[in-house]
Each structure stands twice: as structure tokens, then as C-alpha cells.
Design a protein around this motif. Structure first.
Motif, PDB file in Angstrom:
ATOM      1  N   HIS A 198       0.816  -1.214   0.000  1.00 14.69           N
ATOM      2  CA  HIS A 198       0.000   0.000   0.000  1.00 14.69           C
ATOM      3  C   HIS A 198       0.852   1.267   0.000  1.00 14.69           C
ATOM      4  O   HIS A 198       0.343   2.354   0.277  1.00 14.69           O
ATOM      5  N   HIS A 199       2.146   1.103  -0.291  1.00 17.48           N
ATOM      6  CA  HIS A 199       3.067   2.240  -0.430  1.00 17.48           C
ATOM      7  C   HIS A 199       3.122   3.081   0.839  1.00 17.48           C
ATOM      8  O   HIS A 199       3.284   4.307   0.791  1.00 17.48           O
ATOM      9  N   ALA A 200       2.967   2.433   1.987  1.00 16.79           N
ATOM     10  CA  ALA A 200       3.005   3.147   3.263  1.00 16.79           C
ATOM     11  C   ALA A 200       4.453   3.355   3.708  1.00 16.79           C
ATOM     12  O   ALA A 200       5.350   2.609   3.319  1.00 16.79           O
ATOM     13  N   ARG A 201       4.663   4.364   4.512  1.00 20.18           N
ATOM     14  CA  ARG A 201       6.002   4.633   5.041  1.00 20.18           C
ATOM     15  C   ARG A 201       6.446   3.475   5.925  1.00 20.18           C
ATOM     16  O   ARG A 201       5.693   2.997   6.768  1.00 20.18           O
ATOM     17  N   VAL A 202       7.706   3.048   5.750  1.00 21.23           N
ATOM     18  CA  VAL A 202       8.226   1.957   6.584  1.00 21.23           C
ATOM     19  C   VAL A 202       9.549   2.305   7.268  1.00 21.23           C
ATOM     20  O   VAL A 202       9.879   1.721   8.300  1.00 21.23           O
ATOM     21  N   TRP A 203      10.316   3.245   6.731  1.00 23.08           N
ATOM     22  CA  TRP A 203      11.708   3.387   7.169  1.00 23.08           C
ATOM     23  C   TRP A 203      11.846   3.728   8.651  1.00 23.08           C
ATOM     24  O   TRP A 203      12.718   3.202   9.333  1.00 23.08           O
ATOM     25  N   ASN A 204      10.979   4.608   9.169  1.00 25.52           N
ATOM     26  CA  ASN A 204      11.084   4.954  10.595  1.00 25.52           C
ATOM     27  C   ASN A 204       9.767   4.756  11.333  1.00 25.52           C
ATOM     28  O   ASN A 204       9.574   5.286  12.423  1.00 25.52           O
ATOM     29  N   LYS A 205       8.869   3.995  10.722  1.00 24.83           N
ATOM     30  CA  LYS A 205       7.570   3.786  11.336  1.00 24.83           C
ATOM     31  C   LYS A 205       7.667   2.786  12.485  1.00 24.83           C
ATOM     32  O   LYS A 205       8.440   1.831  12.430  1.00 24.83           O
ATOM     33  N   GLN A 206       6.869   2.995  13.511  1.00 24.31           N
ATOM     34  CA  GLN A 206       6.861   2.089  14.668  1.00 24.31           C
ATOM     35  C   GLN A 206       5.750   1.059  14.497  1.00 24.31           C
ATOM     36  O   GLN A 206       4.601   1.402  14.199  1.00 24.31           O
ATOM     37  N   ASN A 207       6.102  -0.212  14.673  1.00 24.09           N
ATOM     38  CA  ASN A 207       5.107  -1.276  14.587  1.00 24.09           C
ATOM     39  C   ASN A 207       4.087  -1.154  15.712  1.00 24.09           C
ATOM     40  O   ASN A 207       4.369  -0.580  16.773  1.00 24.09           O
TER      41      ASN A 207
END
Length: 300
Positions: free
Chosen positions: A215-224
Motif C-alpha cells: 500500500h506504499h506506506a512509510r516503513v523506514w522509521n515507522k513504529q510497529n
């Protein structure tokens, strides 16, 4: 008593948004190009990459000194390439887990149709929900092999090895978690050197990470939002340096662990090294990478 308030912000066009960003201290050297990015990517999507560049307190919306729109786009491009890297590696895990569930389940139940038989599952409600998802996927499918099965055989559902090919990874993980016979779940988890509970937990992390990439969501600094469970024992190498299990680095470690089982000669480390070398300004600490991560046995 509710503290909610009406949303009163109005739409702002790309030209005015660039002027707003400049007024907040963001350097924009090519306003036409910045307007084009805001128009075709969207301010709201790009704002996730602007946020780390704000001064504290961030609610004042003032950018750190010498911060530019080029830095925003650098973060955006890095995140995009990171997603592509992750998705490519997760595909291998998805195929391997799918195959293990199908093969071991079919062998141990001695039933080609075990996935659509309620007696093989614990939670009847969860099984019915899974069947609704299966029915929907079969209705939507335009695969030739599904059409061939429907036209050739009288069975209500295809056997597990055909059915699994049209089911999303999330549905497969739900099927696994609902299997009635513990020995089957244990055998599948052991295929990947894990116990059942952490195997389920890690599959959830892999599935959620995959969905973010899709879904092209931000992943690089996102918190699970979910904390992965740690196994009591593992057959493969793992990490020892302290790190935040809610950051993407931990997800990368989970992916690498699976890959080491599936494809021991995998080149995931090389791909990560290349990506980080191409983006030397990326703060890998914000991703959860500990100092000296590359010396961990998992990454050797």
C-alpha cells in the motif's frame, strides 16, 4: 465528554503549499519541481517525510536550520526503495510458508481438501470467516487453473495446493493459526526452526510489513503496533545487540532469519548494504539499527 472538534482546514493548492513550507524555514530551490511533486505525490504523503526534519517542539512546524525540500525527497525515495527491497524478500517467504502449510497439512491429514473442512479447525467462527474469504477469492479469480477446475470437477472447492495459489498471505496465516491438530502446526513451524507461538507472531509481522509495502506506506522509521514474540530456541543465527523490536530493523531481522532457512546463500545483506551506501545521509538509528549491527551472526 468529547474533546473532538470539527475539521476546519481548507484545501490548499501546490503553489501555496510551497510558499507555506518556505515560510516555515524549508529551503526550496526549485519551486516548480516542488509544486509538481506535491501535485503528483501529495502533500499529506510527503508530510510523513517532512516530520523528522522539524525542530522541537514539532507542533510549531518550524524546520531545522539548513533543511531543504531535497532532503524530503531523499527520504521519500529511500523509503520507496526500501519497500521494494522488503517486498522482494518477503515474496520468497510467502511462497515457502504457503508451500509448507499446503504440503504438511495435506500429508498429515491425508486429505487434499483439508483447508475447506471444518473438522480440521478449532474456532468455528474463524473458519466461517475464512470460508467467506475463500469464496470471495474464488469468485474474483480469473486464473485459468481455477476455471479449469470448476469446469472439470464436481468438488465444491479445489484441493489445498490449487486453492492456496489464489489466497492472500493473510488468509493462509489465519488458516494456520486455526488448525486443530497441534502436531500439524508444530511440524510446519519446525520447518522454519521455530516453535508454534513465535512462528505465528513472526508471520503476523511479515504479513503486516508486506501490506505496508503493498500500500506504499512509510516503513523506514515507522513504529510497529505489534510486538513480536521471541522464541525460546532457534535453529538459525539471531541478533544479540539491544534494539527496538517495534522498528523496521527488527522486521528486517525476522525476514533475514526466514531467508536463511529458505535460501541459505541469500544476498539480502548485500542489498541492504548497497541501499544504505546509496543513501549515506539516512539516519539508520531511527530505523532501529544498533551500532555494529553488520557484525551480528545473522548478518554475516
Amino acid at each position: 465528554m468529547s474533546n473532538r472538534v470539527p475539521f476546519l482546514k481548507s484545501y490548499t493548492n501546490a503553489h501555496d503549499l510551497v510558499r507555506l513550507l518556505q515560510s516555515r524555514g524549508l529551503t526550496v530551490t526549485d519551486t516548480a519541481k516542488a509544486e509538481s511533486y506535491l501535485e503528483y505525490i501529495g502533500y499529506y504523503r510527503l508530510s510523513a517525510y517532512m516530520y523528522p526534519l522539524l525542530q522541537m517542539p514539532k507542533n510549531q512546524h518550524r524546520y531545522k536550520p539548513n533543511t531543504s525540500f531535497n532532503q524530503v525527497m531523499m527520504l521519500y525515495r529511500f523509503d520507496k526503495k526500501l519497500r521494494l527491497l522488503i517486498f522482494n524478500e518477503i515474496e520468497k517467504i510467502e511462497v515457502a510458508v504457503r508451500s509448507a502449510i499446503v504440503n504438511i497439512g495435506s500429508e498429515m491429514t491425508n486429505d487434499p481438501f483439508w483447508m475447506t473442512e471444518s473438522r480440521n479447525f478449532i474456532d468455528a467462527g474463524k473458519f466461517r470467516h475464512t470460508m467467506d474469504l475463500i469464496d470471495a477469492e474464488l469468485r474474483r479469480s480469473r486464473e485459468d487453473f481455477i476455471d479449469h477446475f470448476k469446469q472439470t470437477y464436481s468438488d465444491a472447492y479445489p484441493p489445498a495446493w490449487i486453492l492456496a495459489e489464489v489466497l492472500p498471505f493473510g488468509v493462509l496465516t489465519n488458516i494456520y493459526s486455526n488448525i486443530r491438530v497441534p502436531r500439524i502446526k508444530k511440524r510446519i513451524a519446525q520447518k522454519f526452526g521455530l516453535q508454534v507461538a513465535p512462528f505465528e507472531s513472526w508471520l503476523t509481522i511479515v504479513a503486516l510489513t508486506r501490506n505496508s509495502c503493498c500500500h506504499h506506506a512509510r516503513v523506514w522509521n515507522k513504529q510497529n503496533t505489534i510486538r513480536p514474540m521471541m522464541p525460546n530456541r532457534m535453529t538459525g543465527h539471531w541478533i544479540s545487540l539491544p534494539t527496538d523490536p517495534l522498528r523496521i530493523y527488527f522486521n528486517l531481522c525476522i525476514i533475514k532469519y526466514f531467508l536463511d532457512v529458505i535460501s541459505p546463500q541469500n544476498d539480502m545483506k548485500v542489498k541492504i548494504d548497497t541501499l544504505l551506501a546509496n543513501y549515506p545521509d539516512i539516519d539508520i538509528a531511527a530505523m532501529g539499527f544498533p551500532r555494529g549491527w553488520e557484525c551480528e551472526p545473522l548478518w554475516q
